[in-house]
Design a protein around this motif. Structure first.
Motif, PDB file in Angstrom:
ATOM      1  N   LYS A  31       0.858  -1.178   0.000  1.00 58.95           N
ATOM      2  CA  LYS A  31       0.000   0.000   0.000  1.00 58.95           C
ATOM      3  C   LYS A  31       0.891   1.223   0.000  1.00 58.95           C
ATOM      4  CE  LYS A  31      -0.878  -0.707   4.906  1.00 58.95           C
ATOM      5  NZ  LYS A  31      -1.839  -1.127   5.878  1.00 58.95           N
ATOM      6  N   LYS A  32       0.350   2.308  -0.521  1.00 61.99           N
ATOM      7  CA  LYS A  32       1.147   3.522  -0.672  1.00 61.99           C
ATOM      8  C   LYS A  32       1.791   3.903   0.659  1.00 61.99           C
ATOM      9  CE  LYS A  32       1.007   8.145  -2.623  1.00 61.99           C
ATOM     10  NZ  LYS A  32       2.418   8.223  -2.423  1.00 61.99           N
ATOM     11  N   THR A  33       3.063   4.227   0.581  1.00 62.60           N
ATOM     12  CA  THR A  33       3.806   4.569   1.785  1.00 62.60           C
ATOM     13  C   THR A  33       3.906   6.080   1.923  1.00 62.60           C
ATOM     14  OG1 THR A  33       5.912   4.582   0.622  1.00 62.60           O
ATOM     15  CG2 THR A  33       5.239   2.488   1.607  1.00 62.60           C
ATOM     16  N   THR A  34       4.230   6.514   3.129  1.00 66.88           N
ATOM     17  CA  THR A  34       4.554   7.907   3.387  1.00 66.88           C
ATOM     18  C   THR A  34       6.068   8.011   3.377  1.00 66.88           C
ATOM     19  OG1 THR A  34       2.573   8.104   4.769  1.00 66.88           O
ATOM     20  CG2 THR A  34       4.280   9.798   5.044  1.00 66.88           C
ATOM     21  N   LYS A  35       6.590   8.806   2.463  1.00 67.33           N
ATOM     22  CA  LYS A  35       8.057   8.934   2.337  1.00 67.33           C
ATOM     23  C   LYS A  35       8.591   9.749   3.502  1.00 67.33           C
ATOM     24  CE  LYS A  35      11.884   8.401  -0.105  1.00 67.33           C
ATOM     25  NZ  LYS A  35      12.658   7.242   0.222  1.00 67.33           N
ATOM     26  N   VAL A  36       9.627   9.239   4.140  1.00 63.87           N
ATOM     27  CA  VAL A  36      10.260   9.938   5.257  1.00 63.87           C
ATOM     28  C   VAL A  36      11.374  10.817   4.689  1.00 63.87           C
ATOM     29  CG1 VAL A  36      11.482   9.658   7.440  1.00 63.87           C
ATOM     30  CG2 VAL A  36       9.740   7.991   6.778  1.00 63.87           C
ATOM     31  N   PRO A  37      11.369  12.103   5.016  1.00 63.93           N
ATOM     32  CA  PRO A  37      12.395  12.985   4.472  1.00 63.93           C
ATOM     33  C   PRO A  37      13.808  12.547   4.888  1.00 63.93           C
ATOM     34  CG  PRO A  37      10.673  14.254   5.572  1.00 63.93           C
ATOM     35  CD  PRO A  37      10.424  12.803   5.872  1.00 63.93           C
ATOM     36  N   GLU A  38      14.752  12.775   3.982  1.00 64.64           N
ATOM     37  CA  GLU A  38      16.173  12.552   4.242  1.00 64.64           C
ATOM     38  C   GLU A  38      16.505  11.131   4.694  1.00 64.64           C
ATOM     39  OE1 GLU A  38      18.321  15.717   6.235  1.00 64.64           O
ATOM     40  OE2 GLU A  38      16.677  17.089   5.801  1.00 64.64           O
ATOM     41  N   THR A  39      15.872  10.165   4.040  1.00 64.56           N
ATOM     42  CA  THR A  39      16.233   8.766   4.291  1.00 64.56           C
ATOM     43  C   THR A  39      16.831   8.197   3.010  1.00 64.56           C
ATOM     44  OG1 THR A  39      13.973   8.075   3.718  1.00 64.56           O
ATOM     45  CG2 THR A  39      14.482   8.299   6.072  1.00 64.56           C
ATOM     46  N   SER A  40      17.471   7.058   3.130  1.00 66.29           N
ATOM     47  CA  SER A  40      18.095   6.396   1.977  1.00 66.29           C
ATOM     48  C   SER A  40      17.048   6.081   0.910  1.00 66.29           C
ATOM     49  CB  SER A  40      18.764   5.105   2.435  1.00 66.29           C
ATOM     50  OG  SER A  40      19.754   5.395   3.401  1.00 66.29           O
ATOM     51  N   ASP A  41      17.499   6.050  -0.341  1.00 65.71           N
ATOM     52  CA  ASP A  41      16.595   5.801  -1.470  1.00 65.71           C
ATOM     53  C   ASP A  41      15.821   4.498  -1.333  1.00 65.71           C
ATOM     54  OD1 ASP A  41      17.463   8.115  -2.614  1.00 65.71           O
ATOM     55  OD2 ASP A  41      18.787   7.153  -4.073  1.00 65.71           O
ATOM     56  N   TYR A  42      16.480   3.458  -0.821  1.00 68.91           N
ATOM     57  CA  TYR A  42      15.827   2.148  -0.762  1.00 68.91           C
ATOM     58  C   TYR A  42      14.757   2.071   0.335  1.00 68.91           C
ATOM     59  CZ  TYR A  42      18.916   1.405   3.154  1.00 68.91           C
ATOM     60  OH  TYR A  42      19.552   1.543   4.359  1.00 68.91           O
ATOM     61  N   ILE A  43      14.696   3.077   1.216  1.00 66.98           N
ATOM     62  CA  ILE A  43      13.601   3.100   2.199  1.00 66.98           C
ATOM     63  C   ILE A  43      12.403   3.719   1.500  1.00 66.98           C
ATOM     64  CG2 ILE A  43      12.775   3.995   4.400  1.00 66.98           C
ATOM     65  CD1 ILE A  43      15.659   3.838   5.419  1.00 66.98           C
ATOM     66  N   GLU A  44      11.466   2.855   1.155  1.00 68.67           N
ATOM     67  CA  GLU A  44      10.299   3.243   0.382  1.00 68.67           C
ATOM     68  C   GLU A  44       9.451   4.257   1.158  1.00 68.67           C
ATOM     69  OE1 GLU A  44       7.947   3.132  -3.004  1.00 68.67           O
ATOM     70  OE2 GLU A  44       9.903   2.223  -2.728  1.00 68.67           O
ATOM     71  N   ILE A  57      11.254  -1.428   3.145  1.00 65.72           N
ATOM     72  CA  ILE A  57      12.506  -1.415   2.401  1.00 65.72           C
ATOM     73  C   ILE A  57      12.250  -1.987   1.010  1.00 65.72           C
ATOM     74  CG2 ILE A  57      14.824  -2.392   2.248  1.00 65.72           C
ATOM     75  CD1 ILE A  57      14.838  -2.297   5.329  1.00 65.72           C
ATOM     76  N   ASN A  58      12.571  -1.204   0.000  1.00 59.92           N
ATOM     77  CA  ASN A  58      12.405  -1.627  -1.378  1.00 59.92           C
ATOM     78  C   ASN A  58      13.630  -2.478  -1.745  1.00 59.92           C
ATOM     79  OD1 ASN A  58      12.559  -1.725  -4.221  1.00 59.92           O
ATOM     80  ND2 ASN A  58      11.412   0.191  -4.410  1.00 59.92           N
ATOM     81  N   LEU A  59      13.438  -3.800  -1.819  1.00 60.31           N
ATOM     82  CA  LEU A  59      14.585  -4.680  -2.080  1.00 60.31           C
ATOM     83  C   LEU A  59      15.150  -4.508  -3.479  1.00 60.31           C
ATOM     84  CD1 LEU A  59      14.043  -8.087  -0.249  1.00 60.31           C
ATOM     85  CD2 LEU A  59      15.427  -6.128   0.399  1.00 60.31           C
ATOM     86  N   ARG A  60      14.331  -4.048  -4.425  1.00 58.11           N
ATOM     87  CA  ARG A  60      14.889  -3.787  -5.754  1.00 58.11           C
ATOM     88  C   ARG A  60      15.977  -2.723  -5.670  1.00 58.11           C
ATOM     89  NH1 ARG A  60      11.563  -4.009 -11.116  1.00 58.11           N
ATOM     90  NH2 ARG A  60      10.855  -6.157 -11.053  1.00 58.11           N
ATOM     91  N   LEU A  61      15.711  -1.654  -4.926  1.00 54.74           N
ATOM     92  CA  LEU A  61      16.703  -0.585  -4.796  1.00 54.74           C
ATOM     93  C   LEU A  61      17.842  -1.006  -3.888  1.00 54.74           C
ATOM     94  CD1 LEU A  61      14.410   2.585  -4.617  1.00 54.74           C
ATOM     95  CD2 LEU A  61      15.557   1.571  -6.602  1.00 54.74           C
ATOM     96  N   LYS A  62      17.526  -1.739  -2.816  1.00 53.54           N
ATOM     97  CA  LYS A  62      18.559  -2.205  -1.879  1.00 53.54           C
ATOM     98  C   LYS A  62      19.572  -3.094  -2.595  1.00 53.54           C
ATOM     99  CE  LYS A  62      20.264  -3.233   2.257  1.00 53.54           C
ATOM    100  NZ  LYS A  62      21.576  -2.652   2.389  1.00 53.54           N
ATOM    101  N   PHE A  63      19.090  -3.920  -3.529  1.00 47.97           N
ATOM    102  CA  PHE A  63      19.958  -4.844  -4.251  1.00 47.97           C
ATOM    103  C   PHE A  63      20.483  -4.256  -5.568  1.00 47.97           C
ATOM    104  CE2 PHE A  63      17.562  -8.742  -2.322  1.00 47.97           C
ATOM    105  CZ  PHE A  63      18.159  -8.496  -1.101  1.00 47.97           C
ATOM    106  N   ASN A  64      20.276  -2.963  -5.789  1.00 50.76           N
ATOM    107  CA  ASN A  64      20.732  -2.277  -7.005  1.00 50.76           C
ATOM    108  C   ASN A  64      20.120  -2.822  -8.288  1.00 50.76           C
ATOM    109  OD1 ASN A  64      22.392  -0.333  -5.756  1.00 50.76           O
ATOM    110  ND2 ASN A  64      23.972  -1.889  -5.466  1.00 50.76           N
ATOM    111  N   TYR A  65      18.848  -3.198  -8.249  1.00 52.38           N
ATOM    112  CA  TYR A  65      18.113  -3.577  -9.452  1.00 52.38           C
ATOM    113  C   TYR A  65      17.302  -2.358  -9.908  1.00 52.38           C
ATOM    114  CZ  TYR A  65      18.970  -8.509  -8.146  1.00 52.38           C
ATOM    115  OH  TYR A  65      19.542  -9.703  -7.822  1.00 52.38           O
ATOM    116  N   THR A  66      16.620  -2.495 -11.047  1.00 53.22           N
ATOM    117  CA  THR A  66      15.753  -1.400 -11.499  1.00 53.22           C
ATOM    118  C   THR A  66      14.529  -1.332 -10.589  1.00 53.22           C
ATOM    119  OG1 THR A  66      14.607  -2.879 -13.014  1.00 53.22           O
ATOM    120  CG2 THR A  66      16.441  -1.598 -13.919  1.00 53.22           C
TER     121      THR A  66
END
Length: 152
Positions: A31-44, A57-66
Motif C-alpha cells: 500500500k502507498k507509503t509515506t516517504k520519510v524525508p532525508e532517508t536512503s533511497d531504498y527506504i520506500e 525497504i524496497n529490495l529492488r533498490l537495496k539490491f541495485n536492481y531497477t
C-alpha cells in the motif's frame, strides 16, 4: 532426510531469494507509503501496520536492481529482527519450502563485502535461490536509520 530449515521464497526482479520463516511475521499487499524525508533511497517509506509504524525497504533498490514499474503489484514481507519489524518490498512471494542440508551450499565469494547478507545458495531442481540472513540485510548504520524512523 531431515529438514534443516523452513524458508519463504520470493522474487526480486527475475531472481529468487528466501528467508528463514522464523523471521517472517506475515505477507501483506503493498500500500502507498509515506516517504520519510532525508532517508536512503531504498527506504520506500512507512505504513501503518497494526497501529505500528512499519518502515518498508524496497529490495529492488537495496539490491541495485531497477525500480518497480508498477508498485501496486508488489508484496511486502513483514519481518522481525530482535523486537523490530520492517517490511521487505518484493515482486512476489512464491512458497514456503523445506530445505535440507544437501540443498544448501556456501554463498559465492562474489559481490565483495556488500552481499554478506547472503548466507547460502539453495539448489532446487529448477533453479538456485539466494538464502538471505535477515539479521545482516541492513548494516549497522542502516539499522540505526530504521530505528530513528520507528521511534519518531
Amino acid at each position: 532426510m531431515s529438514v534443516e530449515l523452513k524458508v519463504v521464497s520470493f522474487n526480486v526482479c527475475e531472481e529468487r531469494f528466501a528467508i528463514d520463516i522464523n523471521h517472517v511475521d506475515t505477507v501483506i499487499e503493498y500500500k502507498k507509503t509515506t516517504k520519510v524525508p532525508e532517508t536512503s533511497d531504498y527506504i520506500e517509506g512507512i505504513v501503518n501496520f497494526r497501529n505500528e509504524v512499519l518502515p518498508i525497504i524496497n529490495l529492488r533498490l537495496k539490491f541495485n536492481y531497477t525500480n518497480f514499474e508498477d508498485k501496486s503489484k508488489s508484496k511486502v514481507l513483514v519481518v522481525k529482527i530482535e523486537d523490530k519489524k520492517f517490511g521487505l518490498m518484493v515482486d512476489e512471494v512464491k512458497e514456503v519450502m523445506n530445505i535440507n542440508q544437501e540443498q544448501l551450499e556456501e554463498p559465492p565469494s562474489v559481490g565483495g563485502n556488500n552481499a554478506d547478507y547472503i548466507s547460502g545458495i539453495i539448489k532446487t531442481n529448477d533453479n538456485m535461490i539466494f538464502l538471505i540472513d535477515v539479521e545482516k540485510i541492513l548494516s549497522k548504520a542502516e539499522k540505526i536509520e530504521l530505528n530513528k524512523i520507528i521511534n519518531k
